[in-house]
Design an enzyme around this catalytic site. Structure first.
Site, short mmCIF file in Angstrom:
data_model
loop_
_atom_site.label_atom_id
_atom_site.label_comp_id
_atom_site.label_asym_id
_atom_site.label_seq_id
_atom_site.Cartn_x
_atom_site.Cartn_y
_atom_site.Cartn_z
N TYR A 114 8.54 -9.98 -9.32
CA TYR A 114 8.45 -11.34 -9.87
C TYR A 114 6.75 -11.57 -9.90
CZ TYR A 114 8.06 -16.49 -9.75
OH TYR A 114 7.70 -17.94 -9.87
N ASN A 161 14.39 -3.94 -6.47
CA ASN A 161 14.40 -5.51 -6.80
C ASN A 161 13.80 -5.84 -8.15
OD1 ASN A 161 15.60 -7.99 -5.92
ND2 ASN A 161 13.56 -8.69 -5.29
N ILE A 217 7.14 3.38 -1.74
CA ILE A 217 5.75 3.15 -1.16
C ILE A 217 5.90 3.91 -0.09
CG2 ILE A 217 6.63 1.12 -0.03
CD1 ILE A 217 3.22 1.52 -1.63
N LEU A 232 10.08 -5.74 0.77
CA LEU A 232 11.39 -6.59 0.77
C LEU A 232 10.98 -7.96 1.29
CD1 LEU A 232 13.72 -3.94 2.62
CD2 LEU A 232 13.27 -4.26 -0.14
N SER A 261 1.84 -13.94 3.62
CA SER A 261 2.83 -15.20 3.38
C SER A 261 2.31 -16.42 4.51
CB SER A 261 4.26 -14.78 3.74
OG SER A 261 4.91 -15.97 3.97
N TYR A 277 11.39 -10.79 8.67
CA TYR A 277 10.48 -10.54 7.53
C TYR A 277 9.02 -11.17 7.65
CZ TYR A 277 8.11 -12.02 3.26
OH TYR A 277 7.04 -12.47 2.11
N LYS A 326 5.21 -9.30 8.15
CA LYS A 326 3.82 -9.73 7.36
C LYS A 326 2.85 -9.93 8.38
CE LYS A 326 5.17 -9.89 3.00
NZ LYS A 326 4.65 -8.70 2.13
N ASP A 345 14.14 -23.65 9.15
CA ASP A 345 13.22 -24.33 8.09
C ASP A 345 12.08 -25.20 8.83
OD1 ASP A 345 13.94 -23.11 5.93
OD2 ASP A 345 15.38 -24.96 5.07
P1 NAD Z 1 9.86 -8.75 -5.55
O1 NAD Z 1 11.05 -8.36 -4.91
O2 NAD Z 1 10.22 -9.65 -7.04
O3 NAD Z 1 8.81 -7.79 -5.84
C1 NAD Z 1 8.73 -6.86 -5.05
C2 NAD Z 1 8.63 -5.34 -5.80
O4 NAD Z 1 8.45 -4.34 -4.82
C3 NAD Z 1 10.07 -5.30 -6.51
O5 NAD Z 1 9.66 -5.00 -7.93
C4 NAD Z 1 10.74 -4.03 -5.59
O6 NAD Z 1 11.29 -3.12 -6.63
C5 NAD Z 1 9.48 -3.58 -5.31
N1 NAD Z 1 9.83 -2.58 -4.07
C6 NAD Z 1 10.46 -2.97 -2.89
N2 NAD Z 1 10.68 -1.85 -1.97
C7 NAD Z 1 9.97 -0.97 -2.34
C8 NAD Z 1 9.56 0.13 -1.98
N3 NAD Z 1 9.98 0.89 -0.91
N4 NAD Z 1 8.69 1.20 -2.89
C9 NAD Z 1 8.36 0.64 -3.93
N5 NAD Z 1 8.60 -0.59 -4.27
C10 NAD Z 1 9.39 -1.41 -3.79
O7 NAD Z 1 9.03 -9.96 -4.73
P2 NAD Z 1 7.94 -10.95 -5.16
O8 NAD Z 1 8.37 -12.28 -5.06
O9 NAD Z 1 7.25 -10.55 -6.43
O10 NAD Z 1 6.90 -10.73 -4.00
C11 NAD Z 1 5.96 -9.87 -4.10
C12 NAD Z 1 5.14 -9.80 -2.58
O11 NAD Z 1 4.65 -10.97 -2.21
C13 NAD Z 1 6.17 -9.33 -1.50
O12 NAD Z 1 5.37 -8.30 -0.77
C14 NAD Z 1 6.54 -10.48 -0.83
O13 NAD Z 1 6.84 -10.29 0.81
C15 NAD Z 1 5.32 -11.28 -0.97
N6 NAD Z 1 5.41 -12.71 -0.94
C16 NAD Z 1 6.47 -13.31 -1.82
C17 NAD Z 1 6.52 -14.68 -1.60
C18 NAD Z 1 7.66 -15.29 -2.68
O14 NAD Z 1 8.22 -16.43 -2.08
N7 NAD Z 1 8.09 -14.76 -3.74
C19 NAD Z 1 5.86 -15.57 -0.58
C20 NAD Z 1 5.08 -14.99 0.03
C21 NAD Z 1 4.86 -13.71 0.02
C1 WQD Z 2 12.02 -24.69 -0.05
C2 WQD Z 2 12.67 -26.12 0.35
C3 WQD Z 2 14.52 -25.67 1.82
C4 WQD Z 2 17.07 -23.78 -1.01
C5 WQD Z 2 10.73 -19.06 1.97
C6 WQD Z 2 10.28 -17.90 2.74
C7 WQD Z 2 8.61 -17.82 2.89
C8 WQD Z 2 8.07 -17.55 1.60
C9 WQD Z 2 8.76 -18.46 0.63
C10 WQD Z 2 7.89 -15.03 1.46
C11 WQD Z 2 12.73 -26.00 2.04
C12 WQD Z 2 15.00 -26.34 0.76
C13 WQD Z 2 16.21 -24.11 -0.32
C14 WQD Z 2 18.27 -24.62 -1.30
C15 WQD Z 2 17.20 -26.40 -0.31
N1 WQD Z 2 8.47 -16.12 1.00
N2 WQD Z 2 16.08 -25.62 -0.05
N3 WQD Z 2 18.17 -25.74 -0.91
O1 WQD Z 2 11.88 -21.59 2.82
O2 WQD Z 2 9.79 -22.57 2.14
O3 WQD Z 2 10.08 -20.35 2.17
O4 WQD Z 2 10.28 -18.47 0.43
O5 WQD Z 2 7.01 -14.99 2.17
O6 WQD Z 2 8.50 -16.93 4.09
O7 WQD Z 2 10.70 -18.66 4.13
O8 WQD Z 2 11.49 -21.61 0.28
O9 WQD Z 2 12.40 -21.96 -1.72
O10 WQD Z 2 13.69 -21.18 0.55
O11 WQD Z 2 12.88 -23.51 0.43
O12 WQD Z 2 17.30 -27.66 0.18
O13 WQD Z 2 19.17 -23.98 -1.84
O14 WQD Z 2 13.73 -26.00 -0.26
O15 WQD Z 2 15.12 -26.32 2.93
O16 WQD Z 2 12.86 -27.30 2.43
P1 WQD Z 2 10.81 -21.64 1.86
P2 WQD Z 2 12.47 -22.05 -0.24
#
Ligand code: NAD
Ligand code: WQD
Length: 344
Positions: A10, A34, A58, A82, A123, A148, A152, A300
């Protein structure tokens, strides 16, 4: 050339697009656990540019070593990992292996090849449960509540230690830890966006799947928090703004006279509640989101938002898109692609 691990995902796909728009050459490494190749094909379509994709893990150091010797890689943006909080409680070993061991494999291969610049996807979760809002980068990492989040925080610590130890060696590492808040939205073309497998864990994809009829109703996890309307408050950031933050981090590192380990929040600095997000989605997109109030979700927080001054001052970056842009772009993506990158 920039190596983007997890570039098919994403945030990765949106960042690859911004890199191409910024005239960077890009190499993506992703195991597609993913993600699908379709996201990258669409990035090529939007940008009208080509880039190199390698399918691999990776944790496979032989692939990493090959890539570093075959391509002129100047910097790495490390998204691969992940990310599902609940799943990490069920499968901690897998999460630590991919997220922590995977990052170690990457940094070892970088050091072997003399590649010094690394941007890591961290994160806001590393601030832990007790930190007061707004979260400032100078605050210590707090107690994380799931594998998770712990993975991080561990990678941040590991990269910071390896960076410090590299200072008295040739090719000292320059590391940027980017702490994302809540990325939502999609590219304005509606061609790329978030495509979670199974039932979404996160609020925005859940709302958009209710809107498109894939799910019957949203459960609002708690309306009795100490927030203005009782629902949880988060700092939502448009994924395109987030992607641009990575280019700002690369530019900053290019100008650094001394290698460092720097930390930046990537957030908007604004809090939005669950009810507000639902209302703005309905209003802007003229759709109805049926919902019910359910119990709080374990782990949460009531409120989470970023202090944004450090990124503004040092990266010359701040968010430009509004919450209205975020819900409109999400809906354009979801309504044009009701089943994500799959055709049915
Ligand atoms: P995503 O799952 O869409 O992207 C992660 C990508 O990594 C995927 O394309 C997956 O196929 C790939 N991947 C997973 N394991 C792998 C491996 N072992 N080797 C090679 N590729 C691998 O997630 P995203 O939302 O795009 O998140 C990207 C990064 O940002 C992640 O590290 C995630 O933890 C971090 N992050 C995401 C959020 C969020 O809310 N989306 C918030 C904070 C941090
Ligand atoms: C947002 C708000 C829920 C779903 C998570 C990870 C965090 C980061 C981002 C990677 C909260 C509420 C949610 C639903 C709801 N990821 N909610 N109904 O929990 O802030 O963060 O994603 O690093 O580590 O914990 O995001 O989108 O899950 O929730 O009411 O079906 O929406 O309670 O208040 P969150 P979220």
């Amino acid at each position: 050339m920039i190596l983007v691990t997890g570039g098919a995902g994403y945030i990765g796909s949106h960042t690859v697009l911004e890199l191409l728009n910024g005239n960077y050459k890009v190499l993506v490494l992703d195991n597609l656990s993913n993600a699908s190749l379709e996201s990258l094909q669409r990035v090529e379509q939007i940008s009208a540019q080509k880039f190199t994709f390698v399918q691999g893990d990776i944790r496979d150091e032989s692939i990493l070593n090959e890539l570093f010797s075959a391509y002129p890689i100047e910097a790495v943006i490390h998204f691969a990992g992940l990310k599902a909080v609940g799943e990490s409680v069920e499968k901690p070993a897998e999460y630590y292996d991919v997220n922590v061991n995977g990052s170690l494999c990457l940094v070892r291969a970088m050091q072997k090849a003399g590649v010094t610049k690394l941007v890591f996807s961290s994160s806001a979760t590393v601030y832990g449960e007790e930190a007061p809002v707004p979260y400032e980068e100078s605050m210590p990492r707090g107690n994380t509540t799931n594998p998770y989040g712990t993975s991080k925080a561990m990678v941040e610590q590991i990269l910071s230690d390896i960076q410090a130890a590299s200072l008295n060696k040739p090719n000292p590492l320059d590391v940027t830890l980017l702490r994302y808040f809540n990325p939502i939205g999609a590219h304005e073309s509606g061609l790329i966006g978030e495509d979670p497998q199974g039932i979404p864990n996160n609020l925005m994809p859940y709302i958009s799947q209710v809107a498109v009829g894939r799910l019957p109703e949203l459960s609002v996890f708690g309306d009795d928090y100490e927030t203005p309307d009782g629902s949880g408050v988060r700092d939502y950031i448009h994924v395109v703004d987030l992607a641009k933050g990575h280019l700002a981090a690369l530019e900053k590192m290019n100008g650094n006279v001394k290698a460092t380990c720097a930390i930046y929040n990537l957030g908007s600095g604004q809090g939005t509640s669950v009810f507000e997000l639902v209302n703005v989605f309905e209003r802007e997109n003229n759709v109805e989101i049926p919902y019910k109030v359910a119990h709080r979700r374990a782990g949460d927080l009531a409120t989470c938002y970023a202090a944004v001054d450090k990124a503004a001052k040092e990266l010359n970056w701040r968010t430009e898109k509004t919450i209205e842009d975020m819900v409109r772009d999400t809906w354009r993506w979801q309504s044009k692609n009701p089943h994500g990158y799959c055709s049915e």
